[in-house]
Design a protein around this motif. Sequence first.
Motif, PDB file in Angstrom:
ATOM      1  N   ARG A  61       0.977  11.488  -1.838  1.00  0.00           N
ATOM      2  CA  ARG A  61      -0.935  10.926  -1.793  1.00  0.00           C
ATOM      3  C   ARG A  61      -1.760  12.108  -1.732  1.00  0.00           C
ATOM      4  O   ARG A  61      -0.940  13.166  -2.196  1.00  0.00           O
ATOM      5  CB  ARG A  61      -0.371  11.389  -0.204  1.00  0.00           C
ATOM      6  CG  ARG A  61       0.169   9.457   0.614  1.00  0.00           C
ATOM      7  CD  ARG A  61       1.108   9.568   2.130  1.00  0.00           C
ATOM      8  NE  ARG A  61       2.117   9.348   2.475  1.00  0.00           N
ATOM      9  CZ  ARG A  61       2.579   8.449   1.864  1.00  0.00           C
ATOM     10  NH1 ARG A  61       2.075   7.264   1.066  1.00  0.00           N
ATOM     11  NH2 ARG A  61       4.124   7.863   2.507  1.00  0.00           N
ATOM     12  N   GLY A 113       7.012   9.416  -1.616  1.00  0.00           N
ATOM     13  CA  GLY A 113       5.446   8.802  -1.509  1.00  0.00           C
ATOM     14  C   GLY A 113       4.498   9.336  -0.493  1.00  0.00           C
ATOM     15  O   GLY A 113       3.356   9.641  -0.582  1.00  0.00           O
ATOM     16  N   GLU A 114       5.225  11.146  -0.083  1.00  0.00           N
ATOM     17  CA  GLU A 114       4.527  12.260   0.439  1.00  0.00           C
ATOM     18  C   GLU A 114       4.002  12.590  -0.901  1.00  0.00           C
ATOM     19  O   GLU A 114       2.873  12.663  -0.602  1.00  0.00           O
ATOM     20  CB  GLU A 114       5.674  12.941   1.164  1.00  0.00           C
ATOM     21  CG  GLU A 114       4.706  14.113   1.755  1.00  0.00           C
ATOM     22  CD  GLU A 114       5.759  15.013   3.088  1.00  0.00           C
ATOM     23  OE1 GLU A 114       6.933  14.498   2.601  1.00  0.00           O
ATOM     24  OE2 GLU A 114       5.481  15.619   3.399  1.00  0.00           O
ATOM     25  N   PRO A 124       0.845  -0.889   0.036  1.00  0.00           N
ATOM     26  CA  PRO A 124      -0.252  -0.023  -0.532  1.00  0.00           C
ATOM     27  C   PRO A 124       0.950   1.511   0.210  1.00  0.00           C
ATOM     28  O   PRO A 124       1.699   1.312   0.460  1.00  0.00           O
ATOM     29  CB  PRO A 124      -0.519  -0.356   1.045  1.00  0.00           C
ATOM     30  CG  PRO A 124      -0.538  -0.746   2.045  1.00  0.00           C
ATOM     31  CD  PRO A 124       0.826  -1.597   1.505  1.00  0.00           C
ATOM     32  N   LEU A 125       0.878   2.089  -0.613  1.00  0.00           N
ATOM     33  CA  LEU A 125       1.635   3.466  -0.534  1.00  0.00           C
ATOM     34  C   LEU A 125       1.492   3.800   0.799  1.00  0.00           C
ATOM     35  O   LEU A 125       2.662   4.544   1.012  1.00  0.00           O
ATOM     36  CB  LEU A 125       0.083   4.455  -0.904  1.00  0.00           C
ATOM     37  CG  LEU A 125       0.658   5.637  -1.803  1.00  0.00           C
ATOM     38  CD1 LEU A 125       1.945   5.384  -2.089  1.00  0.00           C
ATOM     39  CD2 LEU A 125       0.241   6.896  -2.277  1.00  0.00           C
ATOM     40  N   ALA A 126       0.881   3.849   1.954  1.00  0.00           N
ATOM     41  CA  ALA A 126       1.485   3.811   3.328  1.00  0.00           C
ATOM     42  C   ALA A 126       2.264   3.130   3.665  1.00  0.00           C
ATOM     43  O   ALA A 126       3.124   4.210   4.473  1.00  0.00           O
ATOM     44  CB  ALA A 126       0.023   3.667   4.179  1.00  0.00           C
ATOM     45  N   ASP A 127       3.418   2.343   3.305  1.00  0.00           N
ATOM     46  CA  ASP A 127       3.534   2.091   3.451  1.00  0.00           C
ATOM     47  C   ASP A 127       5.032   2.818   2.664  1.00  0.00           C
ATOM     48  O   ASP A 127       6.381   2.184   2.874  1.00  0.00           O
ATOM     49  CB  ASP A 127       3.937   0.126   2.765  1.00  0.00           C
ATOM     50  CG  ASP A 127       3.305  -0.678   4.379  1.00  0.00           C
ATOM     51  OD1 ASP A 127       2.303   0.221   5.055  1.00  0.00           O
ATOM     52  OD2 ASP A 127       3.300  -1.953   4.117  1.00  0.00           O
ATOM     53  N   PRO A 154       8.152   8.169   3.463  1.00  0.00           N
ATOM     54  CA  PRO A 154       7.743   9.699   2.794  1.00  0.00           C
ATOM     55  C   PRO A 154       8.516  10.757   1.740  1.00  0.00           C
ATOM     56  O   PRO A 154       8.074  10.492   0.808  1.00  0.00           O
ATOM     57  CB  PRO A 154       7.511  10.823   4.069  1.00  0.00           C
ATOM     58  CG  PRO A 154       7.631   9.567   4.822  1.00  0.00           C
ATOM     59  CD  PRO A 154       8.241   8.941   4.378  1.00  0.00           C
ATOM     60  N   VAL A 183       3.683  -0.797  -5.863  1.00  0.00           N
ATOM     61  CA  VAL A 183       2.555   0.145  -4.962  1.00  0.00           C
ATOM     62  C   VAL A 183       1.269  -0.155  -5.750  1.00  0.00           C
ATOM     63  O   VAL A 183       0.877  -0.408  -7.004  1.00  0.00           O
ATOM     64  CB  VAL A 183       2.490   1.771  -5.090  1.00  0.00           C
ATOM     65  CG1 VAL A 183       2.095   2.419  -4.388  1.00  0.00           C
ATOM     66  CG2 VAL A 183       4.483   1.277  -5.066  1.00  0.00           C
ATOM     67  N   GLU A 206      -5.462   4.598  -5.280  1.00  0.00           N
ATOM     68  CA  GLU A 206      -5.041   4.195  -4.399  1.00  0.00           C
ATOM     69  C   GLU A 206      -5.369   3.000  -4.916  1.00  0.00           C
ATOM     70  O   GLU A 206      -7.113   3.030  -4.821  1.00  0.00           O
ATOM     71  CB  GLU A 206      -4.512   4.801  -2.668  1.00  0.00           C
ATOM     72  CG  GLU A 206      -3.767   5.261  -2.958  1.00  0.00           C
ATOM     73  CD  GLU A 206      -3.373   5.767  -1.627  1.00  0.00           C
ATOM     74  OE1 GLU A 206      -3.220   5.168  -0.375  1.00  0.00           O
ATOM     75  OE2 GLU A 206      -3.557   7.140  -0.876  1.00  0.00           O
TER      76      GLU A 206
END
Lengths: 355, 355
Positions: B195, B191-192, B45-48, B51, B120, B200
């Motif tokens: 978002r 990554g940052e 996931p993008l959260a992983d 940043p 991703v 996603e």
Amino acid sequence: MTLDDLPALARGCAILGTGGGGHVETGVLKAAKAIAEFGEVPVVPLADVPPDGLILPLSGIGAPTVGHEMLMSGEEPVLIRDEVERLFGRPVAAVMSSEIGGSNGVSPVAWAARLGLPLVDADGMGRAFPEVQMVAMYVAGRPVNVVVLADVQGNLTTIRPVDGLWAERIARAVCVACGASALMADYVLTGEEARGSVIEGTVSAALAIGAAVLNSAEPLNALREALDATVLINGKVIDVERRTGGGFVRGSLIIEGTGDDRGRLLRVEIQNENLIALEDGRLRASVPDLITVVDAQTADAISTESLRYGQRVAVLSWPCDPIWRTERGLATAGPRVFGYDIDYTPVEELTHVRP
Amino acid sequence: MTLDDLPALARGCAILGTGGGGHVETGVLKAAKAIAEFGEVPVVPLADVPPDGLILPLSGIGAPTVGHEMLMSGEEPVLIRDEVERLFGRPVAAVMSSEIGGSNGVSPVAWAARLGLPLVDADGMGRAFPEVQMVAMYVAGRPVNVVVLADVQGNLTTIRPVDGLWAERIARAVCVACGASALMADYVLTGEEARGSVIEGTVSAALAIGAAVLNSAEPLNALREALDATVLINGKVIDVERRTGGGFVRGSLIIEGTGDDRGRLLRVEIQNENLIALEDGRLRASVPDLITVVDAQTADAISTESLRYGQRVAVLSWPCDPIWRTERGLATAGPRVFGYDIDYTPVEELTHVRP
């Protein structure tokens, strides 16, 4: 290079342009403006460039009829210089003309002035050629490494091609997408790498040729002597065929002899540049040797686009740089490359015998 | 992502391809070969993604009829990754699909495997679109910064365009020069930065859609439920018009209703993807909402190139990602961008009323 040098440089570059290479006039305007704004441009022999000094060969690419100097913002050299310095990790030491013939011989004065850099007394062709791989650096076996293009909008494109032919193919596509005109750097090389890989002395030569024409009461004679050229014919343009397509101008020209040349006909085949001269079906001169049509009175070069029925002209031919007469030179820019099924013979061996 | 996941991924990506996006089959072969050679690909996931971790969005560009995956050497991702790491001065952390719909949703598995990087769980479109600026990153106002293209010959081209439209124009010209097919990275971002600028969950969604179809005894119902889609018509293809030019496929499709839909006709307008569905001159669905033609029995997507007279099909439509329904989203990929003089209305508000 000062403002006072520009008229001679422009005439010399036009003569070395062999009919192509774009119009020198807009290059002169750009160069004059840049010298006025940023100062004179030192012209330095290659020997004065440090062995590890980076030389930036620059040229405008695009169809000559587009007049690419008209479509430039002036900031293209800065975009390209910055990118090359990023890529090579050190400053650029000097600018070089990739192609001394035509506008690409004059415009580098503007680009060097804008960058505050000297101009190397050398170029990649010693004349004009239509394709970007037709340079001495390619013939000398130097890798093309990167090609950097900037356009008037500010787009910057960097190509790392596998060879010079792919460089030409991709660079031309980018150029067309950018509006048929772009500024390009290729074969970036150091002072040391340049020795033997570029044609030296050609900026001085263009200045000398132009000065000979400008300062003589008999410009045509002065030009013939300055070039040690063969006069293929003195006469009148009686036929011009020309078409523009795919970024190239193709056509042919027939000149009918006048005066001592009465009764003779010379045919010149054109692909952007004057490539082949024929008389009675016999070869009189051939690419890569230089063939230029000049005004009979002023000895000013007449570009492919300016040819008109009735013009009084002389056609001159003279030897190319020796690198073009090597096997790889002829494989790169000999007559067969342009689709002519003939063997190259040096112009000085092709003497005319009256029928 | 393992070998066992590929059949579901391929079906899901084909359905999200809305008729375009290239053939998934060759992407599957490449992905299977790469997983076998280089190992499984973690989908994260993008959260992983940290940043400051660099995400490399990749896609093949070229006319869908060329089948670009067939024309790749396999080393293109390495050329591009190395160039991006040079340009950004740090390592790439993960690969992302620029376009989940069609082969560009499947092939990133091969590219990520080759690079030993995770994929991703996100993409730039949530579907397929024909032009490179039609991505969420552009809609979100992210700068295109650089576009990097690699071809099968090994040519590498880096574009720093002034905006996304110039990126599209120059990238497509380079693609055509390279043989109508290339691998491309654009909108490289951390990554940052990703978002809110990417869509996603779309790799998971493609897998889930494909699995629903594969694991059901009534695939069409399962697909409709998985997508929460409107069935625009069940019927038979009675007319297909299609022509390829300038790297695009344009055409239209007419479906005659069968069963409960007897007596109805649905027309689908195509520009690489299925863009507009009309019935009795009234809009039933419109880009950027998704419109997919599927086999009535298997619920497999039927690509634009595979449409044939007589096929028994269902046409499904379902809502696009909310980013495409914003003002800038519609200005980027709404019906007017494709030349249709209609206002966009969400598909769920376009209900069919029997005449």
